[in-house]
Write a protein that holds these residues in place. Sequence first.
Motif, mmCIF file in Angstrom:
data_model
loop_
_atom_site.group_PDB
_atom_site.id
_atom_site.type_symbol
_atom_site.label_atom_id
_atom_site.label_comp_id
_atom_site.label_asym_id
_atom_site.label_seq_id
_atom_site.Cartn_x
_atom_site.Cartn_y
_atom_site.Cartn_z
ATOM 1 N N UNK A 30 34.038 30.288 29.680
ATOM 2 C CA UNK A 30 34.881 31.448 29.368
ATOM 3 C C UNK A 30 36.354 31.100 29.174
ATOM 4 N N UNK A 31 36.713 29.846 29.423
ATOM 5 C CA UNK A 31 38.075 29.421 29.126
ATOM 6 C C UNK A 31 39.119 29.757 30.164
ATOM 7 N N UNK A 32 38.724 29.813 31.426
ATOM 8 C CA UNK A 32 39.694 29.943 32.519
ATOM 9 C C UNK A 32 39.523 28.734 33.426
ATOM 10 N N UNK A 33 40.475 28.515 34.293
ATOM 11 C CA UNK A 33 40.393 27.333 35.144
ATOM 12 C C UNK A 33 39.424 27.544 36.306
ATOM 13 N N UNK A 34 38.914 26.442 36.786
ATOM 14 C CA UNK A 34 38.048 26.444 37.971
ATOM 15 C C UNK A 34 38.809 27.066 39.139
ATOM 16 N N UNK A 35 40.080 26.706 39.268
ATOM 17 C CA UNK A 35 40.928 27.215 40.354
ATOM 18 C C UNK A 35 41.050 28.738 40.289
ATOM 19 N N UNK A 47 45.897 40.784 41.044
ATOM 20 C CA UNK A 47 45.756 41.627 39.859
ATOM 21 C C UNK A 47 45.057 40.812 38.782
ATOM 22 N N UNK A 48 43.738 40.671 38.897
ATOM 23 C CA UNK A 48 43.028 39.844 37.910
ATOM 24 C C UNK A 48 43.171 40.432 36.507
ATOM 25 N N UNK A 49 43.269 39.547 35.550
ATOM 26 C CA UNK A 49 43.406 39.952 34.163
ATOM 27 C C UNK A 49 42.190 40.752 33.712
ATOM 28 N N UNK A 50 42.453 41.906 33.117
ATOM 29 C CA UNK A 50 41.381 42.741 32.568
ATOM 30 C C UNK A 50 40.622 41.956 31.500
ATOM 31 N N UNK A 51 41.350 41.174 30.732
ATOM 32 C CA UNK A 51 40.742 40.334 29.690
ATOM 33 C C UNK A 51 39.787 39.315 30.310
ATOM 34 N N UNK A 52 40.202 38.679 31.400
ATOM 35 C CA UNK A 52 39.342 37.702 32.070
ATOM 36 C C UNK A 52 38.115 38.369 32.688
ATOM 37 N N UNK A 126 35.111 55.351 34.166
ATOM 38 C CA UNK A 126 36.004 55.528 35.311
ATOM 39 C C UNK A 126 36.229 54.206 36.039
ATOM 40 N N UNK A 127 35.184 53.400 36.182
ATOM 41 C CA UNK A 127 35.326 52.091 36.841
ATOM 42 C C UNK A 127 36.200 51.167 35.991
ATOM 43 N N UNK A 128 36.012 51.184 34.665
ATOM 44 C CA UNK A 128 36.813 50.342 33.773
ATOM 45 C C UNK A 128 38.282 50.745 33.839
ATOM 46 N N UNK A 129 38.556 52.049 33.844
ATOM 47 C CA UNK A 129 39.946 52.517 33.943
ATOM 48 C C UNK A 129 40.552 52.089 35.266
ATOM 49 N N UNK A 130 39.771 52.163 36.334
ATOM 50 C CA UNK A 130 40.243 51.743 37.642
ATOM 51 C C UNK A 130 40.584 50.252 37.626
ATOM 52 N N UNK A 131 39.686 49.436 37.080
ATOM 53 C CA UNK A 131 39.938 47.997 37.010
ATOM 54 C C UNK A 131 41.151 47.698 36.141
ATOM 55 N N UNK A 132 41.245 48.401 35.033
ATOM 56 C CA UNK A 132 42.369 48.173 34.121
ATOM 57 C C UNK A 132 43.696 48.537 34.805
ATOM 58 N N UNK A 133 43.688 49.592 35.595
ATOM 59 C CA UNK A 133 44.918 50.028 36.258
ATOM 60 C C UNK A 133 45.324 49.071 37.388
ATOM 61 N N UNK A 134 44.389 48.284 37.891
ATOM 62 C CA UNK A 134 44.697 47.359 38.978
ATOM 63 C C UNK A 134 44.855 45.935 38.486
ATOM 64 N N UNK A 135 44.809 45.734 37.164
ATOM 65 C CA UNK A 135 44.884 44.372 36.640
ATOM 66 C C UNK A 135 46.178 44.161 35.867
ATOM 67 N N UNK A 136 46.367 42.920 35.490
ATOM 68 C CA UNK A 136 47.496 42.512 34.688
ATOM 69 C C UNK A 136 46.983 41.669 33.543
ATOM 70 N N UNK A 137 47.784 41.394 32.567
ATOM 71 C CA UNK A 137 47.349 40.572 31.440
ATOM 72 C C UNK A 137 47.621 39.096 31.662
ATOM 73 N N UNK A 138 48.186 38.738 32.785
ATOM 74 C CA UNK A 138 48.490 37.336 33.052
ATOM 75 C C UNK A 138 47.446 36.728 33.975
ATOM 76 N N UNK A 139 47.294 35.401 33.841
ATOM 77 C CA UNK A 139 46.348 34.707 34.712
ATOM 78 C C UNK A 139 47.002 34.311 35.986
#
Length: 139
Positions: A30-35, A47-52, A126-139
């Motif tokens: 998926x193109x993110x780091x193991x860490x 604030x995990x990235x919504x994109x990730x 509703x769950x997606x909106x909740x996740x989106x509101x608690x996330x950021x676009x940065x890793x």
Amino acid sequence: MDDINKVIGQNLADLRKSSHLTLAQISEEIGVTHSYLSKLEAGKIKKPSFENLNAIADYFNVDLSYFATEKAELNKMSEEERDLVFSKKLSLDVIEKADIIDSNGNKITKDEREFMLNALKNYRESKAKFLESTSTEEE
């Protein structure tokens, strides 16, 4: 709700382990780091990235709402119910193929299936909106 970051992490860990995958295998795909994945599983990404999260959901072929669902709620569902509720491709056809019965032991009607489809769509939104509101676009 429990700390959403811990819920996301636990659900990711459960999916990964049940699929017999390593963090390295997933991170490569998926193109993110193991860490990042390790911290996500540990609930340390505040604030995990919504994109990730979407990429992880796509990788495991589950709806994003899976990651915002507490373990106790997941444990109340049978495997078939979890497959239906968190199916990536939710449609009336998928619901019709599921062997769903009501509390009296009768198969649910077409109207009930349509109601169920709409309820599941609303639940996911509703769950997606909740996740989106608690996330950021940065890793």
